[in-house]
Design a protein around this motif. Sequence first.
Motif, mmCIF file in Angstrom:
data_model
loop_
_atom_site.group_PDB
_atom_site.id
_atom_site.type_symbol
_atom_site.label_atom_id
_atom_site.label_comp_id
_atom_site.label_asym_id
_atom_site.label_seq_id
_atom_site.Cartn_x
_atom_site.Cartn_y
_atom_site.Cartn_z
ATOM 1 N N VAL A 274 0.859 -1.187 0.000
ATOM 2 C CA VAL A 274 0.000 0.000 0.000
ATOM 3 C C VAL A 274 0.892 1.233 0.000
ATOM 4 C CG1 VAL A 274 -1.665 1.338 1.345
ATOM 5 C CG2 VAL A 274 -1.913 -1.139 1.182
ATOM 6 N N LYS A 275 0.742 2.084 -1.024
ATOM 7 C CA LYS A 275 1.572 3.277 -1.129
ATOM 8 C C LYS A 275 0.685 4.521 -1.141
ATOM 9 C CE LYS A 275 5.378 0.946 -3.473
ATOM 10 N NZ LYS A 275 6.403 1.036 -4.520
ATOM 11 N N ILE A 276 1.067 5.510 -0.350
ATOM 12 C CA ILE A 276 0.268 6.729 -0.206
ATOM 13 C C ILE A 276 0.484 7.637 -1.414
ATOM 14 C CG2 ILE A 276 -0.099 8.774 1.218
ATOM 15 C CD1 ILE A 276 1.016 7.122 3.572
ATOM 16 N N VAL A 277 -0.606 8.242 -1.874
ATOM 17 C CA VAL A 277 -0.541 9.212 -2.970
ATOM 18 C C VAL A 277 -0.660 10.614 -2.379
ATOM 19 C CG1 VAL A 277 -1.661 10.038 -5.085
ATOM 20 C CG2 VAL A 277 -1.576 7.588 -4.598
ATOM 21 N N ASP A 278 0.276 11.486 -2.713
ATOM 22 C CA ASP A 278 0.248 12.870 -2.249
ATOM 23 C C ASP A 278 -0.966 13.569 -2.866
ATOM 24 O OD1 ASP A 278 0.627 15.583 -1.755
ATOM 25 O OD2 ASP A 278 2.805 15.432 -1.882
ATOM 26 N N GLU A 279 -1.869 14.063 -2.011
ATOM 27 C CA GLU A 279 -3.103 14.677 -2.524
ATOM 28 C C GLU A 279 -2.835 15.955 -3.301
ATOM 29 O OE1 GLU A 279 -5.742 16.400 0.397
ATOM 30 O OE2 GLU A 279 -4.163 16.346 1.899
ATOM 31 N N GLN A 280 -1.687 16.589 -3.061
ATOM 32 C CA GLN A 280 -1.389 17.840 -3.767
ATOM 33 C C GLN A 280 -0.775 17.595 -5.143
ATOM 34 O OE1 GLN A 280 -2.493 20.529 -2.360
ATOM 35 N NE2 GLN A 280 -3.000 19.507 -0.452
ATOM 36 N N THR A 281 0.139 16.645 -5.228
ATOM 37 C CA THR A 281 0.900 16.459 -6.471
ATOM 38 C C THR A 281 0.519 15.203 -7.239
ATOM 39 O OG1 THR A 281 2.661 15.196 -5.392
ATOM 40 C CG2 THR A 281 2.867 17.593 -5.390
ATOM 41 N N GLY A 282 -0.145 14.256 -6.579
ATOM 42 C CA GLY A 282 -0.472 13.007 -7.254
ATOM 43 C C GLY A 282 0.689 12.031 -7.295
ATOM 44 N N ARG A 283 1.821 12.406 -6.720
ATOM 45 C CA ARG A 283 2.975 11.504 -6.717
ATOM 46 C C ARG A 283 2.874 10.515 -5.561
ATOM 47 N NH1 ARG A 283 5.753 16.368 -8.402
ATOM 48 N NH2 ARG A 283 6.909 16.002 -10.320
ATOM 49 N N ILE A 284 3.552 9.367 -5.724
ATOM 50 C CA ILE A 284 3.627 8.389 -4.635
ATOM 51 C C ILE A 284 4.634 8.888 -3.601
ATOM 52 C CG2 ILE A 284 4.534 6.103 -4.049
ATOM 53 C CD1 ILE A 284 3.206 5.021 -6.507
ATOM 54 N N LEU A 285 4.264 8.796 -2.339
ATOM 55 C CA LEU A 285 5.167 9.172 -1.259
ATOM 56 C C LEU A 285 5.921 7.925 -0.821
ATOM 57 C CD1 LEU A 285 2.738 11.475 0.751
ATOM 58 C CD2 LEU A 285 4.648 12.194 -0.675
ATOM 59 N N GLU A 286 7.022 7.669 -1.492
ATOM 60 C CA GLU A 286 7.802 6.457 -1.223
ATOM 61 C C GLU A 286 8.320 6.445 0.215
ATOM 62 O OE1 GLU A 286 8.243 3.780 -2.771
ATOM 63 O OE2 GLU A 286 7.640 4.191 -4.834
ATOM 64 N N GLY A 287 8.188 5.289 0.848
ATOM 65 C CA GLY A 287 8.725 5.124 2.194
ATOM 66 C C GLY A 287 7.856 5.700 3.287
ATOM 67 N N ARG A 288 6.749 6.387 2.911
ATOM 68 C CA ARG A 288 5.885 6.995 3.930
ATOM 69 C C ARG A 288 4.776 6.016 4.313
ATOM 70 N NH1 ARG A 288 7.317 12.432 2.947
ATOM 71 N NH2 ARG A 288 9.425 12.162 2.178
ATOM 72 N N ARG A 289 4.368 6.077 5.555
ATOM 73 C CA ARG A 289 3.285 5.240 6.045
ATOM 74 C C ARG A 289 2.371 6.068 6.946
ATOM 75 N NH1 ARG A 289 3.828 -0.120 5.670
ATOM 76 N NH2 ARG A 289 2.749 -0.572 7.613
ATOM 77 N N HIS A 417 -3.770 8.254 -26.317
ATOM 78 C CA HIS A 417 -3.472 9.216 -25.244
ATOM 79 C C HIS A 417 -2.438 8.624 -24.298
ATOM 80 C CE1 HIS A 417 -6.562 6.495 -23.704
ATOM 81 N NE2 HIS A 417 -6.065 6.747 -22.483
ATOM 82 N N ASN A 418 -1.876 9.491 -23.459
ATOM 83 C CA ASN A 418 -0.948 9.069 -22.395
ATOM 84 C C ASN A 418 -1.596 9.324 -21.046
ATOM 85 O OD1 ASN A 418 1.369 8.299 -23.949
ATOM 86 N ND2 ASN A 418 1.681 10.469 -24.401
ATOM 87 N N VAL A 419 -1.330 8.422 -20.086
ATOM 88 C CA VAL A 419 -1.840 8.602 -18.723
ATOM 89 C C VAL A 419 -0.653 8.783 -17.792
ATOM 90 C CG1 VAL A 419 -3.171 7.602 -16.831
ATOM 91 C CG2 VAL A 419 -3.865 7.183 -19.191
ATOM 92 N N LEU A 420 -0.694 9.857 -17.031
ATOM 93 C CA LEU A 420 0.386 10.144 -16.089
ATOM 94 C C LEU A 420 -0.218 10.294 -14.694
ATOM 95 C CD1 LEU A 420 3.294 10.895 -15.371
ATOM 96 C CD2 LEU A 420 2.823 13.217 -16.129
ATOM 97 N N ASN A 421 -0.066 9.230 -13.884
ATOM 98 C CA ASN A 421 -0.541 9.305 -12.499
ATOM 99 C C ASN A 421 0.460 8.599 -11.588
ATOM 100 O OD1 ASN A 421 -1.085 6.503 -12.663
ATOM 101 N ND2 ASN A 421 -3.188 6.880 -13.356
ATOM 102 N N ALA A 422 0.077 8.364 -10.355
ATOM 103 C CA ALA A 422 1.012 7.795 -9.377
ATOM 104 C C ALA A 422 1.539 6.431 -9.800
ATOM 105 C CB ALA A 422 0.327 7.678 -8.019
ATOM 106 N N LYS A 423 0.784 5.726 -10.655
ATOM 107 C CA LYS A 423 1.217 4.394 -11.080
ATOM 108 C C LYS A 423 2.228 4.447 -12.229
ATOM 109 C CE LYS A 423 -3.012 2.006 -9.679
ATOM 110 N NZ LYS A 423 -4.180 1.240 -10.120
ATOM 111 N N GLN A 424 2.266 5.558 -12.953
ATOM 112 C CA GLN A 424 3.220 5.679 -14.063
ATOM 113 C C GLN A 424 4.165 6.860 -13.880
ATOM 114 O OE1 GLN A 424 -0.236 5.672 -15.044
ATOM 115 N NE2 GLN A 424 -0.313 3.475 -15.389
#
Length: 853
Positions: A274-289, A417-424
């Motif tokens: 389970v990886k947290i997604v930053d609500e502001q940037t949409g990036r994965i917060l690696e190492g955060r819990r 199209h291209n998809v750019l989200n926390a998974k890519q």
Amino acid sequence: GLSVDCIDKHQPNSEARRKAYNCDITYGTNNEFGFDYLRDNMAIAPDDLVQRKHHYAIVDEVDSVLIDDARTPLIISGPVPKGEDQMFEEYKPKVEKLVNAQRSLITQLLTDARKLISEGNTEEGGKLLLRAHKGWPKYKPLIKFLSEQGNKALLLKTENFYMQDNNRNMHLITDDLYFVIDEKQNSVELTDKGIDLITSSAEDPKFFVLPDIGSEIAEIEKMSITQGEKLTKKDELLREYAVKSERVHTVHQLLKAYTMFEKDVEYVVMDNKVKIVDEQTGRILEGRRYSDGLHQAIEAKERVKVEAATQTFATITLQNYFRMYHKLAGMTGTAETEAGEFWSIYKLDVVVIPTNKPVVRKDMEDLVYKTKREKYNAVIDEIVRLRDANRPVLVGTTSVEVSELLSRMLKLKGIQHNVLNAKQHQREAEIVAHAGIPKTVTIATNMAGRGTDIKLTPESRAAGGLAIIGTERHESRRVDRQLRGRSGRQGDPGTSQFYVSLEDDLMRLFGSDRIARVMDAMGHKEGDVIQHSMVSKSIERAQKKVEENNFGIRKRLLEYDDVMNAQREVIYKRRRHALFGERLDVDISNMFMDVCEAIVNEFHGNYEYDDFKLEIIKQFSLDVPITEDEYLELKPSEIAHRLYKVALESYDRKAHEIARQAYPVIKEVYEKQSAIYENIVVPISDGQKVYQTVTNLKKAYETGGKELIRSFTKNIILFTIDEYWKEHLREMDELKQSVQNAVYEQKDPLLIYKLEAFDLFRTMIDKLNRDIVAVLVKAFIPLRDPNQVQEARQSRRTDMSQYQTSRTDNLQPGANTQEQSRQPVKVEVKVGRNDPCPCGSGKKYKNCHGKNL
């Protein structure tokens, strides 16, 4: 002599550095420098420190770091004993049963409400509608029903009626539910009906009821039983309380995970984690819990491996961390709306710098639809139109879920199209590099192109530039402006258009019902749209409400952390003194004096001389330096001074004896083997634990063994401070939760928190001082009988190769075993940083066991 820390929001977190400290980074912020500050204050040697003094910081995307990320504190956590023993898997079926029962109830309530409202019975229908909304506000059929004409207004009218007199009658709505969700406060609360459902299948009818510790202990004291039996009953009571409180906490966190955290919105599941997604940037917060067991609850929900429980080692809010810098500055394109908070919290002025070239981008008024389905269909139609016009299109979404939904809809239309989200997110640079090419469609969460320019080709520029489509208004106006800012840079042409529906979270929670009334009055049909400046202003007002609410959260968080900050400065200062050893003698002297005064003040006038005498023997292992008559006649300050003098002399005597015992071996090893060995490890015990004390061989030799005492004292102080501070942080968290109930008594929780926190800290410091002093005055080198020691020395002389080498990761205080205590002194091989590690791992020493040195 001036150091400048430049903090780049876009730099990935250093996973290697995190692992080197053997700790988790609990969900906080992208700011690595803040974590470095916490790690510095967990260091066990000066060489572990990574930060310079806080002179000057320049922060990139300053609003994102100092405002958005500041709602959650920085936390470093680590393992706890028996951290694997958790109850999430055990109680998950009960919570699933509860959630399924609520879902069925809400479905029935909505069906009945729909029927009653259609028959004209709006009073009963509105009541059922409100009950369904209180039980599951995110239930999609409910959201759709509320978007129909008149229903939202009916819900608000009914809610206002039951909220009268401080929610006095709200229980008539909520009693029939299993749990109540408050979406604005981000909380969920079990009702009596929910507790009954959980306990119905349990053997214990009081499965979910915490015992009243105070009254239960009072009852035990009244019993006519022996003191030993009373102690046994009290232990059983405390054990029962601990088990039940853990049970309540586990169920509550599981309930939050199931009802308030959605997959592909707040988090994603990747690589069975389970990886947290930053609500502001949409990036994965690696190492955060998520902290406090919430992350483990989500892991149990998603059927992935539930990680071991952790506890807080160090914590600080971002506000207090950045306020440590003497000078603070930053840059961003979207700080103007937060100018008040920048000044209020950080005393920073916001200066608007004009653009290099005039902005020619066209920002259109928002398009408002009734339902999400209508909105998304309109978005797809607009994408097709813009693509046919030879323009590049960037579609901004607020979650991974929405980006994937739009992607599926475009695939059905056959649009590439291209998809750019926390998974890519790994493909971000590649996708953004091509986003300005004609007919290129890019669907992205809010991270798209942050910190990069989307370059337009001449064809794209001629066609009208980059078209921005926002599929939803974010709760922060700045994030919307950041999305708009991807287009129209450096004088380029472009357009921006936001699509909004009444079902969007922002509109549901904070939007005015005025728009819904206008749409109802105009008799809007399926697919009809409103586009008017009044609508855009109404949406902006809703965003201002959220921003004010979030500012209130951040300000309150800071007020609570200011209390902690004063305590943190005291502890970290003492810890640094021990780390560098410059004030070691002064600090030890102060500790001895504090302990002596505390004991005398506690006993003098309250207890008999014999009790006082027993306490001195327990604490200092020495006889009382005064007679019974003197105990009764002298002032407490005089008794304390005499006791201090004798206790300090006893400590000096024992320290000298330890140095005298260890020095012959230190001398022998240094004179014969100093080319091989850099450090020497000496076991020192207080009669209960054996502390493996690492000290520099050369310094120990040159000081006649005194360096060994300094190393031992530093280790004891650091170890004891860390243990007490971790426990204190836990107690402060519990205190913060408990004082919130003061609101019901019309008292200020913050004031009570300050008073209670002071008492907690004072008690903690007293216990910490007593523990450190007790270990120091009882210290000795555990040796076997003289004949065995003589044999061991003879063996050393004949064959030095038989010395045992020691590994640094096993040399921490408390790492004692029977085997280690048999050998009086061990020595450590001097290994180069780039040499192969002696443990045989194949790694360089600096990347293996040398990384903690």
